[in-house]
Scaffold this motif. Structure first.
Motif, PDB file in Angstrom:
ATOM      1  N   LYS A 182       0.836  -1.200   0.000  1.00 14.61           N
ATOM      2  CA  LYS A 182       0.000   0.000   0.000  1.00 14.61           C
ATOM      3  C   LYS A 182       0.874   1.254   0.000  1.00 14.61           C
ATOM      4  O   LYS A 182       0.630   2.194  -0.756  1.00 14.61           O
ATOM      5  CB  LYS A 182      -0.913  -0.024   1.225  1.00 14.61           C
ATOM      6  CG  LYS A 182      -1.891   1.117   1.269  1.00 14.61           C
ATOM      7  CD  LYS A 182      -2.958   0.990   2.339  1.00 14.61           C
ATOM      8  CE  LYS A 182      -2.479   0.353   3.598  1.00 14.61           C
ATOM      9  NZ  LYS A 182      -3.466   0.345   4.671  1.00 14.61           N
ATOM     10  N   VAL A 183       1.906   1.275   0.843  1.00 13.70           N
ATOM     11  CA  VAL A 183       2.811   2.422   0.915  1.00 13.70           C
ATOM     12  C   VAL A 183       3.558   2.579  -0.403  1.00 13.70           C
ATOM     13  O   VAL A 183       3.761   3.700  -0.876  1.00 13.70           O
ATOM     14  CB  VAL A 183       3.803   2.259   2.090  1.00 13.70           C
ATOM     15  CG1 VAL A 183       4.929   3.263   2.018  1.00 13.70           C
ATOM     16  CG2 VAL A 183       3.066   2.389   3.402  1.00 13.70           C
TER      17      VAL A 183
ATOM     18  N   GLN B 299       2.102   4.657  -3.179  1.00 10.51           N
ATOM     19  CA  GLN B 299       2.263   6.105  -3.070  1.00 10.51           C
ATOM     20  C   GLN B 299       3.706   6.538  -3.335  1.00 10.51           C
ATOM     21  O   GLN B 299       3.955   7.537  -3.987  1.00 10.51           O
ATOM     22  CB  GLN B 299       1.869   6.570  -1.662  1.00 10.51           C
ATOM     23  CG  GLN B 299       0.442   6.260  -1.305  1.00 10.51           C
ATOM     24  CD  GLN B 299       0.204   6.332   0.203  1.00 10.51           C
ATOM     25  OE1 GLN B 299       1.116   6.577   0.977  1.00 10.51           O
ATOM     26  NE2 GLN B 299      -1.031   6.093   0.598  1.00 10.51           N
ATOM     27  N   ASN B 300       4.668   5.785  -2.833  1.00  6.98           N
ATOM     28  CA  ASN B 300       6.065   6.214  -2.885  1.00  6.98           C
ATOM     29  C   ASN B 300       6.861   5.643  -4.062  1.00  6.98           C
ATOM     30  O   ASN B 300       7.898   6.152  -4.401  1.00  6.98           O
ATOM     31  CB  ASN B 300       6.782   5.826  -1.584  1.00  6.98           C
ATOM     32  CG  ASN B 300       6.180   6.544  -0.406  1.00  6.98           C
ATOM     33  OD1 ASN B 300       5.945   7.736  -0.454  1.00  6.98           O
ATOM     34  ND2 ASN B 300       5.906   5.810   0.656  1.00  6.98           N
ATOM     35  N   LYS B 301       6.419   4.539  -4.591  1.00 10.64           N
ATOM     36  CA  LYS B 301       7.083   3.890  -5.724  1.00 10.64           C
ATOM     37  C   LYS B 301       8.538   3.541  -5.427  1.00 10.64           C
ATOM     38  O   LYS B 301       9.448   3.866  -6.179  1.00 10.64           O
ATOM     39  CB  LYS B 301       6.999   4.750  -6.989  1.00 10.64           C
ATOM     40  CG  LYS B 301       5.594   5.023  -7.450  1.00 10.64           C
ATOM     41  CD  LYS B 301       4.905   3.757  -7.868  1.00 10.64           C
ATOM     42  CE  LYS B 301       3.518   4.044  -8.391  1.00 10.64           C
ATOM     43  NZ  LYS B 301       2.674   2.905  -8.404  1.00 10.64           N
TER      44      LYS B 301
END
Length: 198
Positions: free
Chosen positions: A151-152, A155-157
């Motif tokens: 999930k993180v 957003q951060n790739k």
């Protein structure tokens, strides 16, 4: 604790490899145009999570360890009580043996040996059940960490999220790439939100 740390390190490495594969499996990179001037290549971030810190401060892991430790303690107490009970029966048998017939002595001895075997079988079954439960909890731990990192990562790739542990495979990790606190805070927040309200 060391086995759990090693287990979590291996699992995080596998999770990162799966994320990497899933991201790049759909499309093949296009051929870049040839340029005469050297260009600076900038890849996506490679970050790490300190596994030792994660294991000591992740509330789910701490709660799980408490439950498993309590079950181990209960099993040890149960086995000790069964052992004392058997010892008392053996001592009583040894006192009464001179007054028993040979047949009564053999029957009592056989009964005590069967009880001892039953206790050993109970110990083995209980230890196996506890090991299975621990394995199941470790899988749940891995799944929670993997799902959160996935999930993180949306957003951060991050290209890689490595599991760092002192004495592990990574010899040096730049503190600027440490995402332990962010991941730990996020995991603890999700775990707290899943707990029933008191």
């Amino acid at each position: 604790m060391k086995n759990a740390s090693l287990f979590l390190n291996v699992i995080l490495t596998i999770a990162v490899a799966v994320l990497y594969y899933l991201h790049f499996k759909d499309g093949q990179p296009e051929a870049a145009p040839v340029s005469s001037a050297p260009a600076e290549a900038k890849g996506r971030a490679i970050v790490y999570v300190n596994v030792d810190t994660l294991l000591t401060k992740y509330d789910y892991f701490k709660d799980t360890q408490k439950v498993l430790e309590s079950k181990r303690f209960q099993l040890e107490n149960d086995l000790a009580a069964k052992g004392r009970n058997l010892q008392n029966k053996v001592a009583f048998f040894q006192q009464k043996a001179p007054t028993m017939t040979q047949e009564q002595g053999r029957a009592t001895e056989a009964s005590l040996q069967k009880e001892q075997q039953d206790i050993l079988a109970y110990r083995d079954r209980a230890a196996q059940n506890l090991a299975n439960e621990e394995q199941s909890k470790n899988k749940q731990l891995y799944d929670q960490i993997y799902d959160y990192l996935k999930k993180v990562n949306a957003q951060n790739k991050y290209e890689f999220v490595l599991g760092y542990t002192k004495g592990g495979g990574i010899l040096f990790a730049d503190p600027a790439a440490d995402r332990t606190k962010i991941v730990l805070d996020g995991l603890n927040k999700e775990y707290k939100n899943k707990q029933p309200k008191k």
